[in-house]
Design an enzyme around this catalytic site. Structure first.
Site, PDB file in Angstrom:
ATOM      1  CG  ASP A  98       1.904  -0.453   7.148  1.00 38.93           C
ATOM      2  OD1 ASP A  98       1.335  -1.483   7.527  1.00 38.93           O
ATOM      3  OD2 ASP A  98       1.462   0.694   7.308  1.00 38.93           O
ATOM      4  CG  ASP A 199      -2.486  -3.504   6.647  1.00 45.95           C
ATOM      5  OD1 ASP A 199      -2.703  -2.365   7.081  1.00 45.95           O
ATOM      6  OD2 ASP A 199      -3.226  -4.074   5.821  1.00 45.95           O
ATOM      7  CD  GLU A 256      -4.823  -2.138  10.929  1.00 48.09           C
ATOM      8  OE1 GLU A 256      -5.540  -1.138  10.815  1.00 48.09           O
ATOM      9  OE2 GLU A 256      -4.639  -2.941  10.007  1.00 48.09           O
ATOM     10  CG  HIS A 332      -2.997   5.399   7.594  1.00 51.08           C
ATOM     11  ND1 HIS A 332      -2.488   4.634   8.619  1.00 51.08           N
ATOM     12  CD2 HIS A 332      -3.467   4.523   6.683  1.00 51.08           C
ATOM     13  CE1 HIS A 332      -2.641   3.363   8.336  1.00 51.08           C
ATOM     14  NE2 HIS A 332      -3.229   3.252   7.163  1.00 51.08           N
ATOM     15  CG  ASP A 333      -6.681   3.335   8.393  1.00 48.98           C
ATOM     16  OD1 ASP A 333      -6.426   3.693   7.232  1.00 48.98           O
ATOM     17  OD2 ASP A 333      -6.241   2.285   8.896  1.00 48.98           O
TER      18      ASP A 333
END
Ligand code: GLC
Length: 565
Positions: A98, A199, A256, A332-333
């Site tokens: 990431d 990200d 992302e 994970h969000d």
């Protein structure tokens, strides 16, 4: 369509902090991942994306980086990282990191310098504005807090942060800053990783007029993401970034894209000659239900299946020939998908139904750790149990706005990112086998029944179903068809059934999934063979298929004699 390794991969996201704790300090770590590589190999996934492990004060669990060249000691050391890379290669798997380039931590040395004076080398690495009539520079809200400006007394002005105030935004207009990011990228790529998840990449450019937002909303600070999403220079910056990394053409770059990027732009970013991204993560399919309304009295959860299908179809159609795409239910969000779109009462059926869609659509699937055993949302007893900075800020805001404690709890339970961050459930040992020490965040109470160890022992388990489907997707004679087939949605207006066909030349598979707990019926395709299903048999009359709650089947349709190999 051109074959690529990353098109044929099955991705798996590891939230390191919660995956496996090898040194029993209550926090997952890099050695913990190494311990579990055999498990992952056995599951069949082959492209691992790990959440950030760089040095960080952990305001946002590592998305606030204070040194990109160092490993956060809670996660291990550089030599652990090298060992991880090596062990992954030995297993013919790939690894992506990431890379956070929209912002750093406020404890990064660039920012520490930047905030010290107005005339130092790093001043312009960030975005600074003076006050406006004694107030903050404008009314822009941030994703995590009310305002996206924070005061810096030393220089008597404000820096911009679209996430937490400990995450100042980088200024991509500054060439030296961009060159420093390239150095970081090269450092990790040369170490042998296989690419990056970039990200928050569509937020790297801002509206430099900094004029107030005029969108209608009650609050003073406006949630106007257009001020820092997908602005024209994003493409130029990305091209520039990739053009400096041409030695790494076989690596994968996944962007992302939060905040509703248009399809035209997604096509631009990912078209095969774009020189920008290979694929993107988008989120418009993630909340096709009303959980965001769950702070209201009398709320009942409902999923809009027709809308959900329409969103998926758009991606399937528009990114088929010249682009590529990822497929995922969550990361994970997000809340846990079984609780979100499935149904905990039909745990096995709904988790496997969701797996069926994930692993048969067009695009590179990404499984989020724990999804393969059907981990569910957590029941945090108190608001104080939440750890996520954005959940904590949101809870405070709702309470301030007069929402009852009960309703704020309900909201957090359905929406909070901490639902997906609870310790991975390896066994029914204490702390779910994640650690011998008390974990940094509460373990989900259902670990006694939902865990890897017990699912490996049972013939019928979510985990075994994932294994079977992954193998069908990338190891069976249906591989090309499943990966490179063209998708056509069936019954787009049907309110319960999610069904589609993947076609390659004369071959096709048809996937039919009941997205609800109600029984329903659809026509049974002529001339087909059952490849797999999440019930032990199928119920049909001559021409009709009766679907039970969350039933999902994959049929081989089309020319049954020949299968692309
Ligand atoms: C991305 C990450 C999220 C993080 C944010 C800021 O959206 O997925 O976890 O909070 O960026 O880095």
């Amino acid at each position: 369509m051109q074959a690529e390794w990353w098109k044929e991969a099955v991705g798996y996201q590891i939230y390191v902090k919660s995956f496996f704790d090898s040194d029993n300090d209550g926090i997952g770590d890099i050695k913990g991942i190494i311990h579990k590589l055999d498990y992952l190999e056995n599951l069949g996934v082959n492209l691992l994306w790990i959440s950030p492990v760089f040095q960080s004060p952990m305001d946002d669990n590592g998305y606030d980086v204070s040194d990109y060249f160092k490993i956060n000691p809670v996660y291990g050391s550089l030599s652990d990282m090298k060992e991880l890379i090596n062990e992954i290669k030995k297993r013919n798997m790939k690894l992506i990191l990431d890379f956070i380039t929209n912002h750093t931590s406020d404890e990064h040395k660039w920012f520490k310098e930047s905030r010290r004076s107005k005339d130092n080398k790093y001043r312009d690495y960030y975005i600074w504005k003076g006050n406006k009539n004694g107030k903050k520079p404008n009314n822009w809200g941030s994703f995590f807090t009310d305002s996206c400006w924070e005061y810096n007394a030393k220089t008597d002005d404000y820096y911009m942060h679209i996430f937490s105030k400990k995450m100042p935004d980088l200024n991509w207009r500054n060439k030296e800053m961009r060159e420093d990011l390239i150095k970081i990228a090269k450092y990790w790529l040369e170490m042998g990783i296989d690419g990056f998840r970039l990200d928050a990449i569509n937020h790297i450019e801002k509206d430099w007029s900094f004029v107030d937002s005029t969108i209608m909303s009650d609050g003073f600070y406006k949630e106007d993401w257009t001020k820092f999403s997908d602005l024209p220079n994003v493409g130029a910056y990305l091209k520039d970034f990739r053009s400096k990394l041409t030695d790494f053409e076989d690596k994968v770059f996944i962007g992302e894209l939060g905040g509703g990027t248009s399809m035209d732009l997604i096509q631009d970013y990912t078209s095969k000659n774009s020189g920008m991204l290979n694929m993107v993560f988008t989120f418009d399919h993630c909340f096709s239900n009303n959980v965001h309304e769950s702070y209201k009295d009398g709320w009942n959860k409902e999923t809009d299946i027709v809308k959900l299908k329409r969103i998926f179809l758009k991606y399937q159609e528009k990114l088929y020939q010249n682009n590529w795409n990822t497929i995922s239910w969550m990361n994970h969000d997000h809340p846990r998908v079984v609780s979100h779109y499935g149904n905990e009462e039909y745990h096995y059926e709904s988790a496997t139904m969701l797996a069926t869609i994930l692993l048969t659509l067009h695009g590179t699937p990404f499984i989020y750790n724990g999804e393969e055993i059907g981990m569910t949302n957590n029941d945090f007893p108190s608001l104080n149990d939440y750890k996520d900075v954005s959940t904590i800020e949101k809870n405070k805001r709702l309470l301030r706005e007069g929402v009852s404690l009960e309703n704020v709890k309900q909201y957090a339970q359905h929406v909070s990112r901490d639902n997906s961050r609870t310790p991975f459930q390896w066994s029914n040992n204490q702390f779910a086998g994640f650690s011998e020490a008390k974990p940094w965040i509460k373990v989900n109470d259902n670990y006694q029944s939902v865990n890897v160890e017990s699912q490996l022992k049972t013939e019928k388990s979510v985990l075994k179903y994932y294994q079977k489907l992954i193998s069908l997707r990338i190891k069976s004679r249906y591989k090309d068809l499943m990966i490179y087939g063209e998708c056509e949605l069936l019954y787009p207006e049907h309110k319960s059934v999610f069904a589609f066909t993947q076609r390659l030349e004369k071959q096709s598979i048809t996937v039919i999934a009941n997205f609800t707990k109600e029984f329903c019926e659809v026509p049974y395709p002529d001339n087909c063979i059952l490849l797999t299903s999440n019930y032990k048999d199928i119920k049909k009359t001559d021409k009709r298929l009766l679907l039970r709650p969350f039933e999902a089947i994959i049929l081989h349709t089309g020319n049954l004699d020949r299968v692309a190999t």
